[in-house]
Design an enzyme around this catalytic site. Structure first.
Site: not given
Ligand code: VGL
Ligand code: ZN
Length: 197
Positions: A9, A106, A151
Site C-alpha cells: 500500500d 484489496k 496492513c
Molecule cells: C490501511 C487503514 C485503512 C493500511 C488501509 O494500508 O494500513 N490502513 N486502510
C-alpha cells in the site's frame, strides 16, 4: 527457497498530503525502490475501495477513527481513502512499479474491509494471493510498506499463519500508530513468528 518482496500500500493517500497520511510515509519510497531492484519477485498491494465503503466514517455519519461493530468484529472507521481510480489510490509517483510481477488489490468488497493481502477482515474470504505464491513455489516473504500497524501487520501475521517464512523490514515501513496500535502490532507479529528486522 524462493523469495518474494511484498510491498504493501505505498499509495498517495497514505503519504503526507493524502487522505489518511502516515508520518514520513513517503520517506521509505527510495529504500523500497532499492529493495525491489534486488528482489527476484516483487508483488505490490493496493488498497482499493469503492466510494461509500463500509470502512469509511462518512458512510455511517460517524467520527473518523471511531470503532464500529461489524458482523465480522470491530472495525476502525477511517476517513475516505484509496477510492478506486482516484489519485489518492494511485501508487506514490516515485515508486518503481515496473519491478512488480503482480499487483494485488484489496478492500473492493463494499461491506468488508481488507487490511491483509491474504484475507479480508472476516479472516476467511481469500484474496487469492496465497494460491499465487504457492503455485509459484514461493515460501519466503519480506514485507515493507504502509502502514506497519494495519496492513503490513495483518498481512505478515496471516502469511506466518499460512506457513510462509516472514520478515518485516521495519526501516522500510511507517505506522499510523493510533491508540497504541504500533506496540500491539509488533507484539502480534512477534507472537505469530514474524521476524522484525
Ligand atoms: C490501511 C487503514 C485503512 C493500511 C488501509 O494500508 O494500513 N490502513 N486502510
Ligand atoms: Zn483502506
Amino acid at each position: 527457497m524462493s523469495h518474494a518482496l511484498l510491498v504493501i500500500d505505498v499509495q498517495n493517500d497514505f503519504c503526507p498530503g493524502g487522505a489518511l497520511p502516515v508520518d514520513d510515509g513517503d520517506v521509505i519510497v527510495a529504500g523500497i525502490n532499492a529493495q525491489m531492484a534486488n528482489s527476484s519477485t516483487v508483488i505490490l498491494t493496493q488498497d482499493w475501495h469503492p466510494a461509500g465503503h463500509s470502512s469509511f466514517a462518512s458512510t455511517h455519519n460517524a467520527t473518523p477513527m471511531s470503532v464500529m461493530d461489524m458482523p465480522y468484529g470491530p472495525q476502525v472507521l477511517w476517513p475516505d481513502h484509496c477510492i478506486q481510480g482516484s489519485t489518492g489510490a494511485a501508487f506514490h509517483s516515485d515508486l518503481h512499479t515496473d519491478h512488480a510481477d503482480l499487483i494485488i488489490r484489496k478492500g473492493y468488497n463494499r461491506t468488508i474491509d481488507s487490511y491483509s493481502a491474504f484475507f479480508e477482515n472476516d479472516k476467511t474470504t481469500p484474496t487469492g494471493l496465497e494460491g499465487y505464491l504457492r503455485t509459484r513455489g514461493i515460501n519466503t516473504l519480506t514485507l515493507v510498506g504502509l502502514a506497519t500497524d494495519f496492513c503490513v501487520n495483518y498481512s505478515a501475521v496471516d502469511a506466518a499463519k499460512l506457513g510462509f517464512d516472514v520478515t518485516v523490514k521495519m526501516d522500510l515501513c511507517r505506522a499510523i500508530d493510533f491508540d497504541g496500535s504500533l506496540e500491539v502490532a509488533k507484539a502480534a507479529m512477534t507472537k505469530a513468528g514474524v521476524v522484525l528486522a
